[in-house]
Design a protein around this motif. Sequence first.
Motif, PDB file in Angstrom:
ATOM      1  N   LEU A   1       0.822  -1.209   0.000  1.00 61.73           N
ATOM      2  CA  LEU A   1       0.000   0.000   0.000  1.00 61.73           C
ATOM      3  C   LEU A   1       0.858   1.261   0.000  1.00 61.73           C
ATOM      4  CD1 LEU A   1      -2.817  -0.998   2.529  1.00 61.73           C
ATOM      5  CD2 LEU A   1      -3.058  -0.677   0.064  1.00 61.73           C
ATOM      6  N   ARG A   2       2.059   1.141   0.532  1.00 62.59           N
ATOM      7  CA  ARG A   2       2.949   2.305   0.598  1.00 62.59           C
ATOM      8  C   ARG A   2       3.862   2.397  -0.627  1.00 62.59           C
ATOM      9  NH1 ARG A   2       4.658   1.906   7.076  1.00 62.59           N
ATOM     10  NH2 ARG A   2       2.494   1.760   7.827  1.00 62.59           N
ATOM     11  N   THR A   3       3.709   1.451  -1.561  1.00 66.17           N
ATOM     12  CA  THR A   3       4.495   1.474  -2.797  1.00 66.17           C
ATOM     13  C   THR A   3       3.657   2.111  -3.891  1.00 66.17           C
ATOM     14  OG1 THR A   3       5.585  -0.566  -2.115  1.00 66.17           O
ATOM     15  CG2 THR A   3       5.804   0.057  -4.415  1.00 66.17           C
ATOM     16  N   ASP A   4       4.190   3.131  -4.550  1.00 60.37           N
ATOM     17  CA  ASP A   4       3.367   3.928  -5.458  1.00 60.37           C
ATOM     18  C   ASP A   4       3.211   3.355  -6.857  1.00 60.37           C
ATOM     19  OD1 ASP A   4       5.881   4.317  -6.444  1.00 60.37           O
ATOM     20  OD2 ASP A   4       5.950   6.483  -6.092  1.00 60.37           O
ATOM     21  N   GLY A   5       3.757   2.184  -7.125  1.00 62.98           N
ATOM     22  CA  GLY A   5       3.583   1.597  -8.449  1.00 62.98           C
ATOM     23  C   GLY A   5       4.538   0.443  -8.678  1.00 62.98           C
ATOM     24  N   GLU A   6       4.348  -0.227  -9.822  1.00 57.33           N
ATOM     25  CA  GLU A   6       5.169  -1.393 -10.128  1.00 57.33           C
ATOM     26  C   GLU A   6       6.633  -1.023 -10.342  1.00 57.33           C
ATOM     27  OE1 GLU A   6       4.665  -4.677 -10.034  1.00 57.33           O
ATOM     28  OE2 GLU A   6       2.760  -4.115  -9.119  1.00 57.33           O
ATOM     29  N   ASP A   7       6.894   0.188 -10.843  1.00 55.43           N
ATOM     30  CA  ASP A   7       8.288   0.589 -11.037  1.00 55.43           C
ATOM     31  C   ASP A   7       9.028   0.634  -9.708  1.00 55.43           C
ATOM     32  OD1 ASP A   7       7.884   0.783 -13.726  1.00 55.43           O
ATOM     33  OD2 ASP A   7       7.558   2.951 -13.735  1.00 55.43           O
ATOM     34  N   THR A   8       8.360   1.160  -8.693  1.00 57.85           N
ATOM     35  CA  THR A   8       8.988   1.203  -7.369  1.00 57.85           C
ATOM     36  C   THR A   8       9.169  -0.200  -6.813  1.00 57.85           C
ATOM     37  OG1 THR A   8       7.949   3.338  -6.960  1.00 57.85           O
ATOM     38  CG2 THR A   8       8.791   2.163  -5.039  1.00 57.85           C
ATOM     39  N   TRP A   9       8.155  -1.062  -7.004  1.00 62.40           N
ATOM     40  CA  TRP A   9       8.262  -2.438  -6.513  1.00 62.40           C
ATOM     41  C   TRP A   9       9.380  -3.179  -7.230  1.00 62.40           C
ATOM     42  CZ3 TRP A   9       6.858  -4.724  -2.294  1.00 62.40           C
ATOM     43  CH2 TRP A   9       6.852  -6.119  -2.212  1.00 62.40           C
ATOM     44  N   GLN A  10       9.607  -2.866  -8.492  1.00 60.73           N
ATOM     45  CA  GLN A  10      10.702  -3.492  -9.226  1.00 60.73           C
ATOM     46  C   GLN A  10      12.045  -3.128  -8.609  1.00 60.73           C
ATOM     47  OE1 GLN A  10      10.827  -5.836 -11.654  1.00 60.73           O
ATOM     48  NE2 GLN A  10       8.619  -5.988 -11.269  1.00 60.73           N
ATOM     49  N   GLN A  11      12.167  -1.919  -8.044  1.00 64.28           N
ATOM     50  CA  GLN A  11      13.404  -1.564  -7.347  1.00 64.28           C
ATOM     51  C   GLN A  11      13.647  -2.494  -6.161  1.00 64.28           C
ATOM     52  OE1 GLN A  11      13.851   2.479  -6.151  1.00 64.28           O
ATOM     53  NE2 GLN A  11      13.706   3.314  -8.230  1.00 64.28           N
ATOM     54  N   PHE A  12      12.547  -2.817  -5.461  1.00 61.77           N
ATOM     55  CA  PHE A  12      12.656  -3.759  -4.344  1.00 61.77           C
ATOM     56  C   PHE A  12      13.145  -5.122  -4.832  1.00 61.77           C
ATOM     57  CE2 PHE A  12      10.422  -7.040  -1.758  1.00 61.77           C
ATOM     58  CZ  PHE A  12      11.067  -6.831  -0.553  1.00 61.77           C
ATOM     59  N   LEU A  13      12.560  -5.613  -5.933  1.00 56.58           N
ATOM     60  CA  LEU A  13      12.941  -6.920  -6.450  1.00 56.58           C
ATOM     61  C   LEU A  13      14.373  -6.915  -6.983  1.00 56.58           C
ATOM     62  CD1 LEU A  13       9.642  -7.945  -8.290  1.00 56.58           C
ATOM     63  CD2 LEU A  13      10.401  -8.563  -5.988  1.00 56.58           C
ATOM     64  N   LEU A  14      14.781  -5.826  -7.624  1.00 59.37           N
ATOM     65  CA  LEU A  14      16.161  -5.739  -8.124  1.00 59.37           C
ATOM     66  C   LEU A  14      17.148  -5.717  -6.962  1.00 59.37           C
ATOM     67  CD1 LEU A  14      15.726  -3.159 -11.032  1.00 59.37           C
ATOM     68  CD2 LEU A  14      16.224  -5.610 -11.237  1.00 59.37           C
ATOM     69  N   GLY A  15      16.790  -5.009  -5.902  1.00 59.26           N
ATOM     70  CA  GLY A  15      17.650  -5.023  -4.723  1.00 59.26           C
ATOM     71  C   GLY A  15      17.785  -6.408  -4.132  1.00 59.26           C
ATOM     72  N   LEU A  16      16.676  -7.153  -4.107  1.00 60.92           N
ATOM     73  CA  LEU A  16      16.727  -8.530  -3.596  1.00 60.92           C
ATOM     74  C   LEU A  16      17.608  -9.419  -4.469  1.00 60.92           C
ATOM     75  CD1 LEU A  16      13.060  -9.175  -2.469  1.00 60.92           C
ATOM     76  CD2 LEU A  16      15.078  -9.091  -1.036  1.00 60.92           C
ATOM     77  N   ASP A  17      17.548  -9.235  -5.784  1.00 66.95           N
ATOM     78  CA  ASP A  17      18.421 -10.018  -6.664  1.00 66.95           C
ATOM     79  C   ASP A  17      19.888  -9.766  -6.335  1.00 66.95           C
ATOM     80  OD1 ASP A  17      16.406 -11.282  -8.048  1.00 66.95           O
ATOM     81  OD2 ASP A  17      16.277  -9.758  -9.611  1.00 66.95           O
ATOM     82  N   ALA A  18      20.216  -8.505  -6.062  1.00 62.70           N
ATOM     83  CA  ALA A  18      21.602  -8.183  -5.716  1.00 62.70           C
ATOM     84  C   ALA A  18      21.990  -8.819  -4.380  1.00 62.70           C
ATOM     85  CB  ALA A  18      21.777  -6.668  -5.660  1.00 62.70           C
ATOM     86  N   ILE A  19      21.069  -8.803  -3.415  1.00 61.04           N
ATOM     87  CA  ILE A  19      21.341  -9.442  -2.119  1.00 61.04           C
ATOM     88  C   ILE A  19      21.512 -10.940  -2.289  1.00 61.04           C
ATOM     89  CG2 ILE A  19      20.363  -9.942   0.155  1.00 61.04           C
ATOM     90  CD1 ILE A  19      18.935  -7.192  -0.063  1.00 61.04           C
ATOM     91  N   ALA A  20      20.638 -11.566  -3.102  1.00 54.61           N
ATOM     92  CA  ALA A  20      20.752 -13.010  -3.340  1.00 54.61           C
ATOM     93  C   ALA A  20      22.089 -13.343  -3.996  1.00 54.61           C
ATOM     94  CB  ALA A  20      19.596 -13.476  -4.215  1.00 54.61           C
ATOM     95  N   ALA A  21      22.530 -12.504  -4.915  1.00 52.13           N
ATOM     96  CA  ALA A  21      23.829 -12.743  -5.550  1.00 52.13           C
ATOM     97  C   ALA A  21      24.959 -12.673  -4.523  1.00 52.13           C
ATOM     98  CB  ALA A  21      24.059 -11.727  -6.673  1.00 52.13           C
ATOM     99  N   GLU A  22      24.864 -11.730  -3.583  1.00 56.75           N
ATOM    100  CA  GLU A  22      25.871 -11.658  -2.527  1.00 56.75           C
ATOM    101  C   GLU A  22      25.858 -12.921  -1.666  1.00 56.75           C
ATOM    102  OE1 GLU A  22      25.496  -8.203  -0.138  1.00 56.75           O
ATOM    103  OE2 GLU A  22      26.183  -6.811  -1.705  1.00 56.75           O
ATOM    104  N   LEU A  23      24.650 -13.382  -1.316  1.00 55.06           N
ATOM    105  CA  LEU A  23      24.558 -14.602  -0.503  1.00 55.06           C
ATOM    106  C   LEU A  23      25.125 -15.803  -1.242  1.00 55.06           C
ATOM    107  CD1 LEU A  23      20.986 -14.151   1.037  1.00 55.06           C
ATOM    108  CD2 LEU A  23      23.181 -13.906   2.197  1.00 55.06           C
ATOM    109  N   ASP A  24      24.881 -15.863  -2.552  1.00 55.42           N
ATOM    110  CA  ASP A  24      25.444 -16.963  -3.333  1.00 55.42           C
ATOM    111  C   ASP A  24      26.963 -16.971  -3.277  1.00 55.42           C
ATOM    112  OD1 ASP A  24      23.084 -18.118  -4.170  1.00 55.42           O
ATOM    113  OD2 ASP A  24      22.963 -16.960  -6.026  1.00 55.42           O
ATOM    114  N   GLY A  25      27.544 -15.785  -3.232  1.00 52.61           N
ATOM    115  CA  GLY A  25      29.001 -15.683  -3.270  1.00 52.61           C
ATOM    116  C   GLY A  25      29.686 -15.865  -1.925  1.00 52.61           C
ATOM    117  N   GLN A  26      28.921 -15.948  -0.851  1.00 48.01           N
ATOM    118  CA  GLN A  26      29.534 -16.116   0.471  1.00 48.01           C
ATOM    119  C   GLN A  26      30.116 -17.518   0.637  1.00 48.01           C
ATOM    120  OE1 GLN A  26      26.522 -15.216   3.367  1.00 48.01           O
ATOM    121  NE2 GLN A  26      26.727 -12.991   3.126  1.00 48.01           N
TER     122      GLN A  26
END
Length: 626
Positions: free
Chosen positions: A478-503
């Motif tokens: 409800l606090r996300t103003d659109g799919e573009d903003t939500w995509q930023q959340f998902l892209l950030g998660l992809d970067a975090i997952a990549a970091e976890l993969d590399g640990q």
Amino acid sequence: MTGTPRPLARSLAPLPDESLPGFLLRLAHRLNRTPARVAVLTGIAPYRLGHAVKLPAHLLVALRPEAAVRFAATTRLTPSEVRALGLRPHQVTYPPITDAGERPDGRFGSHVWAFTAASRFCPQCLAGDGTAVQSAHGGPWRLPCHLPVVFACTRHRRLLDHLCPCCRQPLNASVQGRAALILHPTGHALHPAQCRNHAPDAGTRKPKPACGTDLTTTAAGTRASADTDLGTLLDLQSRLLARLVSPAAGESLFFPDLIAVSQMITISWPAAVDNLSLPEVATDALDKHIHAIRRRTADRPHGDNGRIVIRPPPAAVACASLLAMSEYLVSHPDPAAARDCVQILARRAVERDRTRFVGIIRRGQFSLPLARALAVQRGGFHATAGAGTSASLRVPTRTCRFTAQGIPQLLPNAAYERHLAHFTTRLTVASRNNARLVRRAATLKLAEMTSGGTFSDSARLLGIPRGHALSGLQQLRLRTDGEDTWQQFLLGLDAIAAELDGQEHRIDYQRRRTVLEDWNIPPAHWAHLTDGLPTLDAAPELRICASVLVWTQVTEGDYLFSPLVRDRGWGGRLPGGPDLVRDLPHLAGARRGAKAFLLPRLAAYTQQTAAGCDGGARTGEQRTTP
């Protein structure tokens, strides 16, 4: 029959890829007996309706064990040669066969893409190779031609026929809705390469005469729309046959994927040619087939249409066109592009025939890439209800090297600041809880990435109460103003997952939560921690509050879900829970006084406790209610 089976006076060696009905026809022709009589003599025809011998189509899959032994003995074949006459050996590479034929419990399974009793055929193969035995009794009725995914003869470089050139019916067509292994089994005058369908002018005569057309004299074989199409389809057939013989590693679900996509193309037609850049190979034949099916089923009850709509096209050229499109998607080198195409097909299929699409999803087995493409997401997580939702599709949304055991309840602050703090600044409601909502949603999504399931499953894995997980996700969206903003959340998660993969060294947060489930700081440890701080030593409730703080730091957990605040972390609040929730910020944020002196000691104690959890040692005593 009892006793030792008596071998037939003469027999034949099976030809390469020969089917059971084809072998029976050739053996009956050699013995100058009817196929029905040979079936009785070899022990595979205990099925009778009155005095008539019945040979059901499911025998094409496999014979019963006792029938197979008798058949081998009477025909002088080895057990492996008898097994090779049926389709059962193909079930490893072609899984739909697993659901077909007679089951151990006596019931009969079916799958519209398992096999067809009405065989496609190559006239040149039926004519034989010129050897004496094939010149006398004909060439093989090839077993693979009963599989829907076989539509061409690569040896003679032609598409297969499926209609008799005289009666214009599929070979061995069903009669009154019943498929048989062999039609006209009592007609001994017919050559194995003659059509056994009812004659076109049979009328109401009984017994009905057979058509009898020589199938080896077909003047022109089924052709594709152009020579280039024929070459493309023959190449496709070669690839499919290679997978039937030896599937590539990790592709055991290739054919189930191929079938599911083919069925979606059929239901959603013409979405495949209108909206997607798929190979337009011989699409005219497929278009005619699909429109004919729709006209045929338009006035029938919906429940009667399912198997007709999703079964494979009988004509080789239409089926080849369908499989060419499906293989393109299933084997697409770009997973993202393939996923977009599959999602378009799925949406159109739901719009046109929701019931059929739901049936495909619920009964299907899918590879990870196709399941990810078909999975319905709502609010960023696998949906649990609605068209196209199925537990079989709630697979891990990413191929991860980390596991759910390495995910805490709250994303560590360092990873949050690097990848998701900018997303939090774009939320439409300013709140001090925003960071916590984002950190909690991030770990729930990471758990789905590696373990699949619904958000409820992710919450259970992390020890987060379902209600809190749901309400937090709803507030965040409800606090996300659109799919573009939500995509930023998902892209950030992809970067975090990549970091976890590399640990190289990962913390097992689930183990830490388990070890500390019944834990608080032992009084002896507390006395050491508060040495020189008498006002704190005399406050027993502060020991429990400090235990919650240590727990949150060791497990990277949310203090609201500490086992000292809630029963087992996700149950109801304990009697002293509200007081702990109120007092903890004052302890964690202390800047002066005795509590400020205590915090560095608690930090060192936290490191010791974490090491004890990771090393398997008990770090304290059983919890007592604060």
